[in-house]
Design a protein around this motif. Structure first.
Motif, PDB file in Angstrom:
ATOM      1  N   SER A   1       0.802  -0.968  -0.058  1.00 28.27           N
ATOM      2  CA  SER A   1      -0.125  -0.055   0.069  1.00 28.27           C
ATOM      3  C   SER A   1       0.849   1.249   0.049  1.00 28.27           C
ATOM      4  O   SER A   1       0.526   2.341  -0.471  1.00 28.27           O
ATOM      5  CB  SER A   1      -0.865   0.056   1.240  1.00 28.27           C
ATOM      6  OG  SER A   1      -0.230  -0.040   2.487  1.00 28.27           O
ATOM      7  N   VAL A   2       2.091   1.049   0.471  1.00 33.24           N
ATOM      8  CA  VAL A   2       3.019   2.383   0.546  1.00 33.24           C
ATOM      9  C   VAL A   2       3.397   2.719  -1.010  1.00 33.24           C
ATOM     10  O   VAL A   2       3.452   4.079  -1.126  1.00 33.24           O
ATOM     11  CB  VAL A   2       4.208   2.028   0.953  1.00 33.24           C
ATOM     12  CG1 VAL A   2       5.411   3.042   0.930  1.00 33.24           C
ATOM     13  CG2 VAL A   2       3.857   1.846   2.524  1.00 33.24           C
ATOM     14  N   LEU A   3       3.259   1.838  -1.972  1.00 33.47           N
ATOM     15  CA  LEU A   3       3.682   2.094  -3.304  1.00 33.47           C
ATOM     16  C   LEU A   3       2.504   2.458  -4.188  1.00 33.47           C
ATOM     17  O   LEU A   3       2.557   2.802  -5.400  1.00 33.47           O
ATOM     18  CB  LEU A   3       4.490   1.321  -4.008  1.00 33.47           C
ATOM     19  CG  LEU A   3       6.041   0.755  -3.090  1.00 33.47           C
ATOM     20  CD1 LEU A   3       6.602  -0.126  -3.734  1.00 33.47           C
ATOM     21  CD2 LEU A   3       6.810   2.199  -3.163  1.00 33.47           C
ATOM     22  N   THR A   4       1.353   1.947  -3.866  1.00 30.27           N
ATOM     23  CA  THR A   4       0.000   1.908  -4.727  1.00 30.27           C
ATOM     24  C   THR A   4      -0.863   2.951  -4.214  1.00 30.27           C
ATOM     25  O   THR A   4      -0.824   3.126  -3.170  1.00 30.27           O
ATOM     26  CB  THR A   4      -0.580   0.615  -4.906  1.00 30.27           C
ATOM     27  OG1 THR A   4      -0.989   0.082  -3.474  1.00 30.27           O
ATOM     28  CG2 THR A   4       0.567  -0.184  -5.338  1.00 30.27           C
ATOM     29  N   ARG A   5      -1.766   3.471  -5.073  1.00 32.95           N
ATOM     30  CA  ARG A   5      -2.909   4.222  -4.732  1.00 32.95           C
ATOM     31  C   ARG A   5      -4.089   3.625  -5.120  1.00 32.95           C
ATOM     32  O   ARG A   5      -5.224   4.187  -4.849  1.00 32.95           O
ATOM     33  CB  ARG A   5      -2.725   5.602  -5.577  1.00 32.95           C
ATOM     34  CG  ARG A   5      -2.559   5.607  -6.810  1.00 32.95           C
ATOM     35  CD  ARG A   5      -2.402   6.732  -7.860  1.00 32.95           C
ATOM     36  NE  ARG A   5      -3.409   7.773  -7.688  1.00 32.95           N
ATOM     37  CZ  ARG A   5      -3.893   8.741  -8.641  1.00 32.95           C
ATOM     38  NH1 ARG A   5      -2.907   9.059  -9.551  1.00 32.95           N
ATOM     39  NH2 ARG A   5      -4.745   9.465  -8.523  1.00 32.95           N
ATOM     40  N   PHE A   6      -4.246   2.695  -5.814  1.00 34.84           N
ATOM     41  CA  PHE A   6      -5.412   1.914  -6.308  1.00 34.84           C
ATOM     42  C   PHE A   6      -5.589   0.493  -5.431  1.00 34.84           C
ATOM     43  O   PHE A   6      -4.670  -0.086  -5.265  1.00 34.84           O
ATOM     44  CB  PHE A   6      -5.654   1.614  -7.770  1.00 34.84           C
ATOM     45  CG  PHE A   6      -5.609   3.231  -8.569  1.00 34.84           C
ATOM     46  CD1 PHE A   6      -6.517   3.972  -8.343  1.00 34.84           C
ATOM     47  CD2 PHE A   6      -4.642   3.414  -9.297  1.00 34.84           C
ATOM     48  CE1 PHE A   6      -6.528   5.136  -8.959  1.00 34.84           C
ATOM     49  CE2 PHE A   6      -4.407   4.549 -10.048  1.00 34.84           C
ATOM     50  CZ  PHE A   6      -5.428   5.587  -9.836  1.00 34.84           C
ATOM     51  N   ASP A   7      -6.861  -0.054  -5.373  1.00 30.74           N
ATOM     52  CA  ASP A   7      -7.000  -1.377  -4.560  1.00 30.74           C
ATOM     53  C   ASP A   7      -6.759  -2.208  -6.082  1.00 30.74           C
ATOM     54  O   ASP A   7      -7.365  -2.003  -7.108  1.00 30.74           O
ATOM     55  CB  ASP A   7      -8.608  -1.426  -4.366  1.00 30.74           C
ATOM     56  CG  ASP A   7      -8.808  -2.553  -3.712  1.00 30.74           C
ATOM     57  OD1 ASP A   7      -8.025  -3.825  -3.983  1.00 30.74           O
ATOM     58  OD2 ASP A   7      -9.673  -2.892  -2.738  1.00 30.74           O
ATOM     59  N   PRO A   8      -5.709  -3.183  -5.822  1.00 27.37           N
ATOM     60  CA  PRO A   8      -5.536  -4.156  -7.019  1.00 27.37           C
ATOM     61  C   PRO A   8      -6.633  -5.009  -7.510  1.00 27.37           C
ATOM     62  O   PRO A   8      -6.710  -5.852  -8.431  1.00 27.37           O
ATOM     63  CB  PRO A   8      -4.277  -4.809  -6.411  1.00 27.37           C
ATOM     64  CG  PRO A   8      -4.500  -4.808  -5.025  1.00 27.37           C
ATOM     65  CD  PRO A   8      -5.191  -3.405  -4.562  1.00 27.37           C
ATOM     66  N   ARG A   9      -7.776  -5.086  -6.435  1.00 29.26           N
ATOM     67  CA  ARG A   9      -8.631  -5.860  -6.782  1.00 29.26           C
ATOM     68  C   ARG A   9      -9.919  -5.300  -7.579  1.00 29.26           C
ATOM     69  O   ARG A   9     -10.757  -6.071  -7.898  1.00 29.26           O
ATOM     70  CB  ARG A   9      -9.235  -6.665  -5.462  1.00 29.26           C
ATOM     71  CG  ARG A   9      -8.018  -7.622  -4.743  1.00 29.26           C
ATOM     72  CD  ARG A   9      -8.650  -7.954  -3.594  1.00 29.26           C
ATOM     73  NE  ARG A   9      -8.894  -6.817  -2.391  1.00 29.26           N
ATOM     74  CZ  ARG A   9      -9.079  -6.867  -1.517  1.00 29.26           C
ATOM     75  NH1 ARG A   9      -9.426  -7.864  -0.709  1.00 29.26           N
ATOM     76  NH2 ARG A   9      -9.139  -5.715  -0.677  1.00 29.26           N
ATOM     77  N   ASP A  10     -10.026  -4.059  -7.467  1.00 29.49           N
ATOM     78  CA  ASP A  10     -11.111  -3.347  -8.073  1.00 29.49           C
ATOM     79  C   ASP A  10     -10.782  -2.450  -9.060  1.00 29.49           C
ATOM     80  O   ASP A  10      -9.611  -2.039  -9.340  1.00 29.49           O
ATOM     81  CB  ASP A  10     -11.635  -2.385  -6.881  1.00 29.49           C
ATOM     82  CG  ASP A  10     -12.499  -3.412  -5.698  1.00 29.49           C
ATOM     83  OD1 ASP A  10     -12.667  -4.464  -6.059  1.00 29.49           O
ATOM     84  OD2 ASP A  10     -12.500  -2.803  -4.598  1.00 29.49           O
ATOM     85  N   THR A  11     -11.687  -1.884 -10.041  1.00 26.90           N
ATOM     86  CA  THR A  11     -11.555  -0.881 -11.028  1.00 26.90           C
ATOM     87  C   THR A  11     -10.888   0.278 -10.456  1.00 26.90           C
ATOM     88  O   THR A  11     -11.394   0.595  -9.415  1.00 26.90           O
ATOM     89  CB  THR A  11     -12.774  -0.707 -11.753  1.00 26.90           C
ATOM     90  OG1 THR A  11     -13.708  -0.327 -10.804  1.00 26.90           O
ATOM     91  CG2 THR A  11     -13.211  -2.171 -12.548  1.00 26.90           C
ATOM     92  N   ALA A  12      -9.850   0.822 -11.220  1.00 24.97           N
ATOM     93  CA  ALA A  12      -9.083   2.028 -10.942  1.00 24.97           C
ATOM     94  C   ALA A  12     -10.108   3.239 -10.973  1.00 24.97           C
ATOM     95  O   ALA A  12     -10.615   3.398 -11.935  1.00 24.97           O
ATOM     96  CB  ALA A  12      -7.952   2.075 -11.554  1.00 24.97           C
ATOM     97  N   VAL A  13      -9.986   4.042  -9.861  1.00 25.37           N
ATOM     98  CA  VAL A  13     -11.165   5.177  -9.691  1.00 25.37           C
ATOM     99  C   VAL A  13     -10.023   6.327  -9.117  1.00 25.37           C
ATOM    100  O   VAL A  13      -9.650   6.104  -8.205  1.00 25.37           O
ATOM    101  CB  VAL A  13     -12.299   5.008  -9.224  1.00 25.37           C
ATOM    102  CG1 VAL A  13     -12.984   6.400  -9.336  1.00 25.37           C
ATOM    103  CG2 VAL A  13     -13.091   3.955  -9.823  1.00 25.37           C
ATOM    104  N   THR A  14      -9.862   7.336  -9.905  1.00 23.19           N
ATOM    105  CA  THR A  14      -9.047   8.425  -9.195  1.00 23.19           C
ATOM    106  C   THR A  14      -9.363   9.390  -8.234  1.00 23.19           C
ATOM    107  O   THR A  14     -10.744   8.966  -7.735  1.00 23.19           O
ATOM    108  CB  THR A  14      -8.796   9.378 -10.359  1.00 23.19           C
ATOM    109  OG1 THR A  14     -10.126  10.042 -10.891  1.00 23.19           O
ATOM    110  CG2 THR A  14      -8.129   8.800 -11.534  1.00 23.19           C
ATOM    111  N   ASP A  15      -9.088   9.909  -7.433  1.00 24.75           N
ATOM    112  CA  ASP A  15      -9.280  10.786  -6.363  1.00 24.75           C
ATOM    113  C   ASP A  15     -10.647  11.672  -6.802  1.00 24.75           C
ATOM    114  O   ASP A  15     -11.638  11.812  -5.876  1.00 24.75           O
ATOM    115  CB  ASP A  15      -8.563  11.587  -5.717  1.00 24.75           C
ATOM    116  CG  ASP A  15      -7.258  10.548  -5.174  1.00 24.75           C
ATOM    117  OD1 ASP A  15      -7.720   9.391  -4.769  1.00 24.75           O
ATOM    118  OD2 ASP A  15      -6.252  11.371  -4.987  1.00 24.75           O
ATOM    119  N   ASP A  16     -10.674  12.094  -8.093  1.00 25.50           N
ATOM    120  CA  ASP A  16     -11.958  12.905  -8.481  1.00 25.50           C
ATOM    121  C   ASP A  16     -12.998  12.066  -9.107  1.00 25.50           C
ATOM    122  O   ASP A  16     -14.069  12.630  -9.545  1.00 25.50           O
ATOM    123  CB  ASP A  16     -11.352  13.659  -9.763  1.00 25.50           C
ATOM    124  CG  ASP A  16     -10.083  14.561  -9.213  1.00 25.50           C
ATOM    125  OD1 ASP A  16     -10.127  15.029  -8.018  1.00 25.50           O
ATOM    126  OD2 ASP A  16      -9.335  14.816 -10.050  1.00 25.50           O
ATOM    127  N   GLY A  17     -12.954  10.616  -8.756  1.00 23.46           N
ATOM    128  CA  GLY A  17     -14.036   9.845  -9.257  1.00 23.46           C
ATOM    129  C   GLY A  17     -14.279   9.446 -10.638  1.00 23.46           C
ATOM    130  O   GLY A  17     -15.008   8.964 -11.116  1.00 23.46           O
TER     131      GLY A  17
END
Length: 305
Positions: free
Chosen positions: A57-73
């Protein structure tokens, strides 16, 4: 008149001398290891993947199991090429490939080390018995080892998982069993070279038991071979586990990050010029195996020097 004889300090015993020589040899080997560019480079790569496995989690910003969604949605979409938001792009389900590569380091490294460690422990015990006892015990175990070595590792792994199951414990146990005869043969060769040396003969003349001689006399002198074998088996275990995952034999949950499974799920898109979702997990496997092999080769070369 009495003549005083100066007190002579006790001479160092043979054990003290031998212990000092072993410490000096270890320091020299350690110095040679860390002066080798191949060892340092391989260690840095392995350290990086260990960090990924321990703190994904230190190196990543997205959940690896779910579709990637930015902080802006914003939904990154399916098979998005590498960009500022998704460094390695996204896969066919819209998941961040970088996050999956980083998180995928944990299962393969933990399982590979566990399988290799079990194989080395069992193989070392067998190798010590075979190399020291010899006679009919060696003949019987050697025939068993040779018969096992004639079988294709991947094929046996496929048959075993299809018969027993696909849980992590089962997979680790299968890989460990497959590698045990290889380790046993290597350790047996080293033990056989030690069994007729003077220090072993002296231990026999002192009336030491076979267990004592194998554990306290011979084992410390073959640890270098065992360390090299452990390192090599880790590399082979990584490749074997990735292959079994690619074949779909390491569980059915495709959402969990796994390098082998991700390659199997995405490689069919290569003809469509969607290379990133396949190439990056493949590069992760390749870099880890190469790094471990660099370490193993350097250790082996230093031990033989």
């Amino acid at each position: 008149m009495t003549i005083e004889v100066p007190e002579v300090p006790p001479a160092a015993t043979a054990i003290d001398i031998a212990g000092a020589e072993r410490k000096t040899a270890r320091r020299e080997r350690t110095k040679l290891l860390f002066s080798s560019p191949a060892f340092v480079f391989g260690s840095l790569i392995v350290a990086f993947w260990v960090f990924c496995a321990a703190f994904p989690s230190v190196l990543t910003r997205f959940d690896p199991r779910d579709t990637a969604v930015t902080d802006d949605g914003e939904l990154l979409g399916f098979h998005t090429s590498p960009n500022g938001n998704a460094w390695f792009g996204t896969d066919s389900v819209g998941r961040d490939v970088f996050s999956r590569v980083v998180a995928g380091a944990r299962p393969i490294m933990v399982d590979a080390f566990a399988a290799a460690a079990l194989a080395v422990i069992a193989g070392t015990v067998l190798g010590l018995i075979m190399g020291y006892k010899r006679g009919w015990i060696d003949e019987l175990l050697s025939r068993f080892v040779e018969a096992f070595l004639s079988l294709p590792v991947i094929l046996i792994g496929v048959l075993a998982t299809a018969t027993i199951g696909k849980s992590r414990i089962v997979i680790i146990a299968i890989v460990a069993v497959l590698f045990t005869p290889i380790v046993a043969r290597t350790v047996r060769s080293s033990v056989s070279a030690q069994a007729d040396l003077d220090y072993v003969t002296s231990a026999r003349l002192r009336g030491e038991s076979s267990m004592y001689i194998m554990a306290r006399e011979i084992f410390p002198n073959v640890t270098a071979t065992i360390v090299v074998e452990l390192t090599v088996r880790i590399a082979y275990a990584i490749f074997t586990l990735a292959t079994l995952a690619f074949l779909g034999l390491t569980g059915s949950d495709l959402a969990l990050p796994d390098w082998g499974k991700d390659i199997a799920a995405e490689f069919r898109f290569l003809p469509n010029d969607t290379w990133w979702s396949t190439i990056f997990p493949a590069l992760a496997i390749a870099t880890l195996i190469v790094a471990v092999n660099l370490i193993a080769d350097t250790i082996d070369r230093v031990n033989k020097s």
